[in-house]
Design a protein around this motif. Structure first.
Motif, mmCIF file in Angstrom:
data_model
loop_
_atom_site.group_PDB
_atom_site.id
_atom_site.type_symbol
_atom_site.label_atom_id
_atom_site.label_comp_id
_atom_site.label_asym_id
_atom_site.label_seq_id
_atom_site.Cartn_x
_atom_site.Cartn_y
_atom_site.Cartn_z
ATOM 1 N N UNK A 111 50.305 34.730 21.440
ATOM 2 C CA UNK A 111 49.579 35.934 20.998
ATOM 3 C C UNK A 111 48.723 35.567 19.801
ATOM 4 N N UNK A 112 47.575 36.237 19.693
ATOM 5 C CA UNK A 112 46.708 36.003 18.543
ATOM 6 C C UNK A 112 47.260 36.727 17.316
ATOM 7 N N UNK A 113 47.908 37.898 17.551
ATOM 8 C CA UNK A 113 48.491 38.660 16.431
ATOM 9 C C UNK A 113 49.991 38.796 16.672
ATOM 10 N N UNK A 114 50.745 39.184 15.636
ATOM 11 C CA UNK A 114 52.200 39.314 15.782
ATOM 12 C C UNK A 114 52.522 40.311 16.898
ATOM 13 N N UNK A 115 53.304 39.870 17.900
ATOM 14 C CA UNK A 115 53.524 40.756 19.056
ATOM 15 C C UNK A 115 54.529 41.857 18.766
ATOM 16 N N UNK A 116 54.289 43.017 19.371
ATOM 17 C CA UNK A 116 55.272 44.095 19.369
ATOM 18 C C UNK A 116 56.019 43.953 20.691
ATOM 19 N N UNK A 117 57.219 44.517 20.830
ATOM 20 C CA UNK A 117 57.882 44.506 22.135
ATOM 21 C C UNK A 117 59.304 44.007 22.055
ATOM 22 N N UNK A 118 59.873 43.741 23.232
ATOM 23 C CA UNK A 118 61.311 43.533 23.328
ATOM 24 C C UNK A 118 61.729 42.086 23.070
ATOM 25 N N UNK A 119 60.794 41.147 23.091
ATOM 26 C CA UNK A 119 61.185 39.748 22.949
ATOM 27 C C UNK A 119 61.931 39.524 21.653
ATOM 28 N N UNK A 136 53.297 29.688 14.157
ATOM 29 C CA UNK A 136 53.125 28.270 13.837
ATOM 30 C C UNK A 136 51.705 27.808 14.053
ATOM 31 N N UNK A 137 51.513 26.521 13.716
ATOM 32 C CA UNK A 137 50.187 25.916 13.841
ATOM 33 C C UNK A 137 50.155 25.103 15.126
ATOM 34 N N UNK A 138 49.058 25.183 15.877
ATOM 35 C CA UNK A 138 48.931 24.443 17.129
ATOM 36 C C UNK A 138 48.724 22.957 16.840
ATOM 37 N N UNK A 139 49.627 22.128 17.391
ATOM 38 C CA UNK A 139 49.515 20.675 17.210
ATOM 39 C C UNK A 139 48.528 20.085 18.192
ATOM 40 N N UNK A 140 48.612 20.565 19.426
ATOM 41 C CA UNK A 140 47.843 19.926 20.481
ATOM 42 C C UNK A 140 47.670 20.894 21.640
ATOM 43 N N UNK A 141 46.543 20.834 22.297
ATOM 44 C CA UNK A 141 46.336 21.601 23.527
ATOM 45 C C UNK A 141 46.013 20.577 24.620
ATOM 46 N N UNK A 193 40.360 32.776 26.070
ATOM 47 C CA UNK A 193 40.304 34.170 25.599
ATOM 48 C C UNK A 193 40.824 34.278 24.179
ATOM 49 N N UNK A 194 41.940 33.541 23.893
ATOM 50 C CA UNK A 194 42.533 33.661 22.563
ATOM 51 C C UNK A 194 41.981 32.624 21.598
ATOM 52 N N UNK A 195 41.028 31.838 22.083
ATOM 53 C CA UNK A 195 40.417 30.796 21.250
ATOM 54 C C UNK A 195 41.458 29.900 20.613
ATOM 55 N N UNK A 196 42.413 29.466 21.437
ATOM 56 C CA UNK A 196 43.456 28.604 20.903
ATOM 57 C C UNK A 196 42.921 27.189 20.780
ATOM 58 N N UNK A 197 43.109 26.617 19.595
ATOM 59 C CA UNK A 197 42.639 25.245 19.378
ATOM 60 C C UNK A 197 43.596 24.543 18.432
ATOM 61 N N UNK A 198 43.539 23.244 18.484
ATOM 62 C CA UNK A 198 44.390 22.427 17.641
ATOM 63 C C UNK A 198 44.129 22.769 16.177
ATOM 64 N N UNK A 199 45.158 23.004 15.396
ATOM 65 C CA UNK A 199 45.031 23.304 13.979
ATOM 66 C C UNK A 199 45.017 24.786 13.678
ATOM 67 N N UNK A 200 44.808 25.625 14.705
ATOM 68 C CA UNK A 200 44.789 27.065 14.490
ATOM 69 C C UNK A 200 46.186 27.652 14.488
#
Lengths: 260, 361, 254
Positions: free
Chosen positions: B284-292, B298-303, B331-338
């Motif tokens: 998730x890009x933002x802190x998720x709400x819900x049952x989990x 954390x920071x993305x090490x690698x994609x 969509x979530x613009x996930x990249x290494x270091x983000x």
């Protein structure tokens, strides 16, 4: 639940069983019960029976000793002419025993291909001797233990022998400790059949070894000869043979062979 | 003691080719799907399958020309392959007797091993009366009985009931660790490979596709197979009760909320293993709400892109691998270091708990 | 073997009678049971007879006379019985009965040895030499009983019996043991030597100790074709039949 058997099967099975049992029943009906003891001593039953047991056991022992290695070669060996060899091994089952006897005569007889040499060089004569009766009986009955053991070996999961080799077993050790014990049920069944066939052997024995009481006259030969002199005695001898065979087959049939 | 193998074997129309080594006191897991050629490789090393070419060296000594009975290898076969006509004791004594020892010495050695590896099994019993797990214990004892210099275990858990697996796995781990020499473990079960092996050789269709430590393979699987089966999140640590039906698994790098193992008394349990499939981790890009119940930042090490799927390695507490579609990555613009949020449900976690002290022996 | 022949004969007879009932009344199938020593002679006589009597088919069943007698008693399929011994004929005469019984030939005993005569047999006395491998027909088989009688007359019985290595089922089996070279000597009928030709060597037994077997022939009671049976019997005792028997080593009826 008990198996439901179709009526046709039951009818045909009854016919088959009757066909097999009828001669045996007839022997009991016609046996000279009132002079049983006399008939027994008259035809030398005990001599013939002892000889029959000795000859059939010796033939079975030889058949197992050389037949099992032969089965192993047939099951595991890879060489040209293997199927030819198997056909040759089965041949005595198909051949009329008399033909086998004639073959043995020209091979091992006093003037036979090999027998001439045995006789002239070593002074060995097989014809008209108990050893000759054993040779003729072995020739006819050995294929049964070979075929049964070969079938057992073919059905054996090769993983066990491979595992045994990986456990440090030499080829001979693996054969002795793994292969042989694992085909023991089939081998035993084959040996029992071989023995039964040996006990009933007639044609090859009389042709090759002749017929002399105490030396080559086994029970079947005694029955055959008694027919001429004393038909009642022949029936008594036949009954003894039936009783001995059936008792041994019933006693061994299930327990030793594990076929039940 | 080092085992080096460089072999090529033809089985039917498949050629199996592999080069790998196993060091002293190192457990190498041969991991691959059924039919990949794993068993062929170990049977070639044991001398049961002839190699088309190659060499097998044990401490630089070639052993590939020796007949199987002269190779110093102990092997526990898949399904045990215990001799059905021999008793448990005679099975274990077999390698000792086969190498020429006297019957009495062989029996003593067998009893010693059985006492250690298969206590409670009647030494006079025939293998046909044993359960899968018991057979495997006897097979293990038999593999060790001939005091081999190399130990090979072929699918030691495949014929074992799920209920008996955890306990046997612990025994395997102890046995492997206690064996002073190269050890090979053949398995198609990634958890087995990850938990028992020091190094994993991934084998697919007769070829090695990857070699590395379990961590290396989990973090960077090179093939679809490795990614699907090996690239699991693995948590190990002490489990303490949290609330009704749930517990906290304290790993070295973070705490995970897991379902409380069924049938276990409420109380701390050591040495608990848990796996989580990367596909069950949502990003998730933002802190998720819900049952989990588990939420990690954390920071993305690698994609890493593998076809239409992407594996995202997240340096959080704990560290995680998530598998999402490449569309979601964009969509979530996930990249290494983000930075990114991850969540997963407690029920998606599979626990492997060794049986409690009350159940064992 | 013999059973098979008997059954085959039975089938042939049944098949023939089936066709003859609707066809020509003149054709009939005749079944002749004959001692195996008569095989060669009777086959020739049979073909001569068939040539002279186109309406009649002759089927032979050869075997040991004792066997044949008990087959006739249990199965009753024979029209004519030619026996190698009076005893076997007596059995058939008492049950089911015979008609026109007459002796038609005699057969003397001879000693046979392999052509190279390995044991050096030149007289009946040599049969008692130690180490001679002697083959006889079994007791109860006519030729076997006759051989023992001859040895008794010569005063050699107990010594010769020491040399017996096999009691064979019939004379043909005795001859087989000699032609194969397995045994040194045997006692069989003169007719056997005629059949065996030069594959055996023969030594005569003096008339004083020899046993001459008389061969009786008769029509079996209950035969449905006594007329055909009679004409076959006449063929056997007639000039041609007797000449054929002489060629086959038999002597004239005593």
């Amino acid at each position: 639940m008990r198996a439901r058997l179709p009526l046709v099967i039951v009818a045909l099975a009854s016919l088959g069983a009757t066909f097999v049992l009828l001669p045996v029943v007839a022997l009991f009906v016609r046996a000279p019960w009132n002079r049983l003891a006399g008939a027994l001593s008259g035809v030398g039953a005990s001599t013939a029976l002892r000889l029959s047991i000795e000859v059939s056991l010796a033939a079975t022992a030889i058949s197992v000793a050389v037949g099992v290695p032969l089965a192993w070669v047939l099951a595991r060996g890879e060489f040209p002419g293997r199927s030819l060899l198997r056909a040759a091994v089965v041949l005595p089952i198909v051949l009329p025993p008399v033909v086998g006897g004639v073959g043995l005569l020209v091979a091992l007889g006093r003037s036979g291909v090999v027998g001439r040499w045995l006789h002239d060089a070593l002074g060995i004569q097989l014809t008209f001797t108990t050893a000759g009766a054993v040779v003729a009986t072995t020739f006819v009955s050995m294929p049964l233990v070979v075929l049964a053991t070969e079938a057992g070996l073919r059905g054996l999961d090769l993983r066990y022998e491979r595992a045994a080799a990986a456990m440090g077993g030499s080829a001979w050790y693996v054969f002795r400790r793994v292969t042989l014990p694992m085909v023991a049920p089939q081998l035993a069944a084959g040996a029992v059949l071989t023995w039964a066939r040996a006990l009933g052997e007639f044609g090859a024995t009389i042709t090759f070894a002749g017929n002399l009481a105490g030396r080559t006259q086994t029970m079947p030969l005694a029955v055959f000869e008694a027919r001429q002199i004393d038909p009642g005695g022949a029936i008594v001898l036949s009954l003894i043979l039936v009783v001995v065979s059936v008792s041994v087959l019933v006693a061994l049939g299930g327990r030793l062979t594990g076929l039940r | 003691m080092v085992l080096e193998a460089e072999i090529e074997v033809r089985r039917g129309d498949v050629t199996v080719a592999a080069a790998f080594s196993a060091g002293d006191r190192e457990t190498v897991g041969l991991l691959g799907p059924n039919g990949a050629g794993k068993t062929t490789i170990v049977e070639t090393i044991a001398g049961l399958v002839p190699a088309a070419s190659g060499r097998i060296l044990l401490d630089d000594e070639p052993i590939h020309d020796l007949p199987p009975e002269r190779r110093p290898i102990g092997i526990a076969f898949q399904d045990g392959v215990l001799f059905p006509h021999l008793s448990v004791m005679e099975n274990v004594a077999f390698p000792v007797r086969a190498r020429g020892a006297r019957s009495r010495a062989a029996r003593e050695r067998a009893f010693e091993l059985l006492e250690w590896l298969a206590p409670g099994i009647d030494p006079g019993a025939k293998p046909g009366t044993l359960s899968g797990g018991e057979r495997q214990r006897v097979a293990l004892a038999r593999a060790l009985a001939g005091t081999p210099r190399v130990l090979i275990l072929d699918e030691p858990l495949s014929a074992v009931d799920v209920s008996a697996r955890a306990e046997l796995r612990a025994l395997l781990r102890r046995t492997l660790r206690g064996f002073a020499g190269p050890r090979l473990l053949v398995t198609h079960d990634p958890v087995e490979a990850m938990t028992l092996a020091d190094r994993v050789v991934v084998l697919e269709s007769g070829r090695i596709t990857q070699t590395g430590t379990p961590d290396e393979i989990r973090d960077a699987p090179r093939t679809r197979y490795a990614a699907d089966l090996v690239g699991m999140n693995l948590f190990a640590g002490r489990l303490t009760p949290l609330e009704a039906g749930a517990g906290a698994l304290e790993t070295a790098d973070g705490v995970v909320t897991v379902p409380w193992p069924e049938g276990r008394a409420v109380g701390p349990i050591d040495d608990v293993l848990a796996t989580l499939a990367p596909a069950d981790v949502a990003l998730h890009a933002v802190r998720p709400e819900g049952s989990a119940r588990n939420v990690v930042h954390g920071v993305v090490d690698e994609v890493a892109i593998l076809g239409d799927r992407a594996r995202v390695r997240l340096n959080g507490s704990p560290r995680l691998v998530a598998e999402i579609t490449t569309g979601s990555v964009a969509r979530m613009a996930i990249r290494s270091g983000g930075a990114v949020w991850a969540s997963f449900k407690a029920v998606e976690i599979h626990l492997m708990v060794e049986r409690g002290p009350t159940d064992t022996l | 073997m013999r059973k098979t022949i008997a059954i085959a004969t039975l089938l042939v007879a049944a098949g023939c009678s089936g066709t003859s009932s609707s066809g020509s009344a003149a054709s009939s199938a005749l079944t002749v049971f004959a001692a195996s020593s008569l095989t060669a002679a009777f086959e020739r006589i049979g073909s001569d007879f068939a040539a002279a009597n186109p309406g009649i088919t002759v089927t032979f069943n050869f075997g040991s006379s004792t066997d044949l007698a008990s087959q006739i008693q249990s199965e009753g399929t024979a029209d004519v019985f030619a026996s190698a011994s009076g005893t076997a004929m007596d059995a058939v005469a008492s049950d089911p009965g015979v008609a026109d019984r007459t002796d038609f030939a005699t057969n003397r005993l001879v000693i046979v040895t392999p052509p190279d005569d390995p044991a050096g047999i030149s007289s009946i006395a040599d049969l008692a030499k130690p180490g001679v491998q002697l083959v006889l027909a079994a007791k109860g088989v006519p030729v076997g009983d006759y051989a023992r009688q001859a040895l008794t007359s010569a005063g050699l019985l107990s010594a010769a019996m020491q040399n017996v290595v096999s009691n064979e089922d019939d004379d043909a089996s005795v001859v087989a043991k000699i032609t194969s070279g397995e045994a040194d000597a045997g006692i069989v009928y003169a007719s056997d030597v005629a059949t065996a030709g030069n594959t055996v060597r023969s030594v005569t037994i003096p008339t004083a100790v020899n046993v001459v077997a008389s061969y009786p022939i008769a029509v079996v009671a209950g035969s449905p074709q006594t007329e055909a049976a009679m004409s076959f019997l006449n063929e056997v005792i007639g000039v041609t039949g007797q000449a054929t028997l002489k060629d086959s080593g038999f002597g004239p009826a005593a």
